[in-house]
Design a protein around this motif. Structure first.
Motif, PDB file in Angstrom:
ATOM      1  N   TYR A  37      -7.493  -9.016  -9.953  1.00  0.00           N
ATOM      2  CA  TYR A  37      -7.170  -7.733  -9.319  1.00  0.00           C
ATOM      3  C   TYR A  37      -8.068  -6.666  -9.447  1.00  0.00           C
ATOM      4  CZ  TYR A  37      -4.100  -3.613  -8.065  1.00  0.00           C
ATOM      5  OH  TYR A  37      -3.747  -2.635  -7.358  1.00  0.00           O
ATOM      6  N   ASP A  40      -7.450  -2.244  -6.054  1.00  0.00           N
ATOM      7  CA  ASP A  40      -6.388  -2.388  -5.504  1.00  0.00           C
ATOM      8  C   ASP A  40      -6.038  -3.589  -4.512  1.00  0.00           C
ATOM      9  OD1 ASP A  40      -5.626   0.231  -6.433  1.00  0.00           O
ATOM     10  OD2 ASP A  40      -6.620   1.073  -4.944  1.00  0.00           O
ATOM     11  N   GLN A  41      -6.703  -4.592  -4.880  1.00  0.00           N
ATOM     12  CA  GLN A  41      -6.555  -5.789  -3.977  1.00  0.00           C
ATOM     13  C   GLN A  41      -6.549  -6.839  -5.082  1.00  0.00           C
ATOM     14  OE1 GLN A  41      -7.202  -6.713  -0.284  1.00  0.00           O
ATOM     15  NE2 GLN A  41      -6.553  -4.288  -0.475  1.00  0.00           N
ATOM     16  N   TYR A  42      -5.456  -7.895  -4.710  1.00  0.00           N
ATOM     17  CA  TYR A  42      -5.016  -9.182  -5.480  1.00  0.00           C
ATOM     18  C   TYR A  42      -6.066 -10.237  -4.845  1.00  0.00           C
ATOM     19  CZ  TYR A  42      -0.724  -7.369  -7.448  1.00  0.00           C
ATOM     20  OH  TYR A  42       0.110  -6.455  -8.386  1.00  0.00           O
ATOM     21  N   THR A  77      -1.025  -7.603  -1.468  1.00  0.00           N
ATOM     22  CA  THR A  77      -0.062  -8.246  -2.339  1.00  0.00           C
ATOM     23  C   THR A  77      -0.607  -9.695  -2.458  1.00  0.00           C
ATOM     24  OG1 THR A  77       1.336  -9.087  -0.641  1.00  0.00           O
ATOM     25  CG2 THR A  77       1.817  -6.831  -1.544  1.00  0.00           C
ATOM     26  N   LEU A  78       0.257 -10.322  -3.567  1.00  0.00           N
ATOM     27  CA  LEU A  78      -0.140 -11.943  -3.686  1.00  0.00           C
ATOM     28  C   LEU A  78       0.092 -12.482  -2.335  1.00  0.00           C
ATOM     29  CD1 LEU A  78       0.838 -12.533  -7.378  1.00  0.00           C
ATOM     30  CD2 LEU A  78      -1.268 -12.651  -6.440  1.00  0.00           C
ATOM     31  N   VAL A 107      -4.864  -8.442 -14.286  1.00  0.00           N
ATOM     32  CA  VAL A 107      -3.465  -8.986 -13.877  1.00  0.00           C
ATOM     33  C   VAL A 107      -2.389  -8.910 -15.084  1.00  0.00           C
ATOM     34  CG1 VAL A 107      -2.308 -10.993 -12.917  1.00  0.00           C
ATOM     35  CG2 VAL A 107      -4.625 -10.473 -12.192  1.00  0.00           C
ATOM     36  N   GLU A 111       3.597  -4.611 -13.995  1.00  0.00           N
ATOM     37  CA  GLU A 111       3.857  -4.635 -12.898  1.00  0.00           C
ATOM     38  C   GLU A 111       3.109  -5.561 -11.885  1.00  0.00           C
ATOM     39  OE1 GLU A 111       0.234  -1.699 -13.305  1.00  0.00           O
ATOM     40  OE2 GLU A 111       2.372  -2.316 -14.423  1.00  0.00           O
ATOM     41  N   ARG A 112       1.917  -6.198 -12.403  1.00  0.00           N
ATOM     42  CA  ARG A 112       1.191  -6.998 -11.488  1.00  0.00           C
ATOM     43  C   ARG A 112       1.603  -8.535 -12.099  1.00  0.00           C
ATOM     44  NH1 ARG A 112      -4.080  -3.555 -13.105  1.00  0.00           N
ATOM     45  NH2 ARG A 112      -3.487  -1.870 -11.551  1.00  0.00           N
ATOM     46  N   GLN A 115       4.546 -10.042 -10.192  1.00  0.00           N
ATOM     47  CA  GLN A 115       4.496 -10.411  -8.780  1.00  0.00           C
ATOM     48  C   GLN A 115       3.866 -11.995  -9.296  1.00  0.00           C
ATOM     49  OE1 GLN A 115       2.512  -8.946  -5.524  1.00  0.00           O
ATOM     50  NE2 GLN A 115       2.737  -6.905  -6.149  1.00  0.00           N
TER      51      GLN A 115
END
Length: 379
Positions: A37, A40-42, A77-78, A107, A111-112, A115
């Motif tokens: 992560y 702001d990008q997975y 998002t993933l 990660v 909250e991550r 996911q």
């Protein structure tokens, strides 16, 4: 005649039942999954191997390193990252052979990580038995490291960590099913092994060869990352995890090495001591030992005493360093919750379940023996 034609037609239909099957070479097999992560990008990384080149053939030996393909996809998002990965996929992708999941430190936030659980748990192909790691290294580099002798990457520490651990134990590998179990248990601490690329120990034709190693662990308690600790600071935890632990210790006498002891089959127990609203713990450890090398002439009872003192010091040092960041790798709080959940809840709110002074006693007993011609002397 009509009956024969009907029978022939039915048999023809049944024989054509495999018309939609895919050949092995027409499917891309993912063997490892990494998730990062950043900004702001997975970011999803996948390791893909060509099973045709790594299959064992009788009477032959691999002369070239098996090719390793690494895919990358990113998104908000993933699911977006996965779609991005699929856009450039040339063939159908199979997730049924994933044996390793690697997570970056970023990660591990709750909250991550939720996911990650949602994506992997809902998949009908990805198994719960895959090995889970954390890392601070680049996943592109991690997924391209190859083991010795042009062997398949499936024989690396990433995919087969248990054999190395059984021979010499540091940080116990953990499977995804046990990771989730401990992660969701409020009183437990997850010890997540940390993968690292090392170039210091092995060379190939006088050239440094990068290999994977577990250089430490991320400690997670109550779904909160407590921190990362080096492997040398967590050596005491191995004696309280599993009877499969096997490791060597160099015991000291007067700041000089007295001998090298091989220890195995540890059996531990945790006793909760209540004194009013205060709680203390006693750790009991029994372990089998064998003297491998003797550097100073010592009687076996003296060597046993030195070994027990070294083990107590190792366990105490790990406890103090982890208690300083409010982590509990010995699962002392878990034992308290099982015996007195109400008291555990009270102490949890006051952050006094485990603190540097709560480990009152470490009772260690080593069943020690010499090996070879010296096994019956100096008793």
């Amino acid at each position: 005649m009509k009956k024969l034609l009907c029978l022939f037609f039915i048999i023809s239909v049944l024989l054509a039942g495999c018309w939609d099957n895919k050949e092995v070479q027409d499917i891309n097999y993912i063997t490892a999954l990494g998730i990062d992560y950043k900004e702001d990008q997975y970011i999803i990384y996948v390791q893909m191997l060509d099973f045709a080149t790594i299959a064992k053939q009788e009477g032959t030996k691999q002369t070239e390193t098996a090719p390793i393909w690494v895919g990358r996809g990113s998104g908000g998002t993933l699911s977006d990252a996965l779609i991005d990965l699929y856009t450039a996929s040339q063939q159908r992708v199979s997730w049924g052979h994933v044996t390793a999941l690697v997570l970056s430190e970023a990660v591990l936030a709750p909250e991550r990580l939720s996911q990650v659980f949602d994506m992997t748990n809902r998949s009908q192909e990805i198994r719960y038995t895959k090995w889970v790691y954390g890392t601070k290294d680049s996943m592109d580099d991690l997924f391209t490291v190859s083991p010795f002798f042009q062997l398949s990457p499936l024989h690396s520490l990433l995919h087969e960590p248990q054999e190395s651990y059984r021979q010499f134990s540091f940080i116990r590998p953990i499977q995804f099913v046990n990771f989730i179990r401990l992660y969701r248990e409020h009183a437990a601490t997850v010890i997540l092994p940390s993968l690292h690329i090392s170039t210091e120990n092995w060379t190939e034709n006088l050239k440094q060869h990068p290999l994977l190693e577990v250089n430490g662990a991320f400690l997670i308690q109550h779904q909160t990352l407590k921190g990362w600790m080096d492997r040398s600071d967590l050596t005491g935890a191995r004696w309280l995890t599993t009877p499969e632990t096997r490791a060597s210790l160099v015991v000291l006498s007067g700041n000089k090495a007295a001998g090298s002891i091989n220890l195995e089959n540890p059996k531990s127990a945790i006793e909760v001591i209540r004194e009013g609203k205060e709680v203390f713990y006693r750790i009991k450890l029994n372990v089998d030992g064998m003297v491998q090398n003797i550097y100073q002439k010592k009687r076996i009872d003296e060597m046993r005493r030195l070994t027990e003192a070294t083990l107590r010091e190792e366990i105490q040092n790990t406890f103090l360093k982890t208690a300083a960041i409010h982590a509990d790798p010995y699962q002392l709080g878990l034992q308290l919750r099982r015996t007195d959940p109400r008291l555990w809840d009270e102490l949890r709110k006051e952050k006094r379940v485990v603190h540097p002074a709560s480990l009152r006693e470490i009772d260690v007993h080593v069943s020690l023996r010499y090996w070879g011609q010296r096994k019956n002397v100096n008793r």
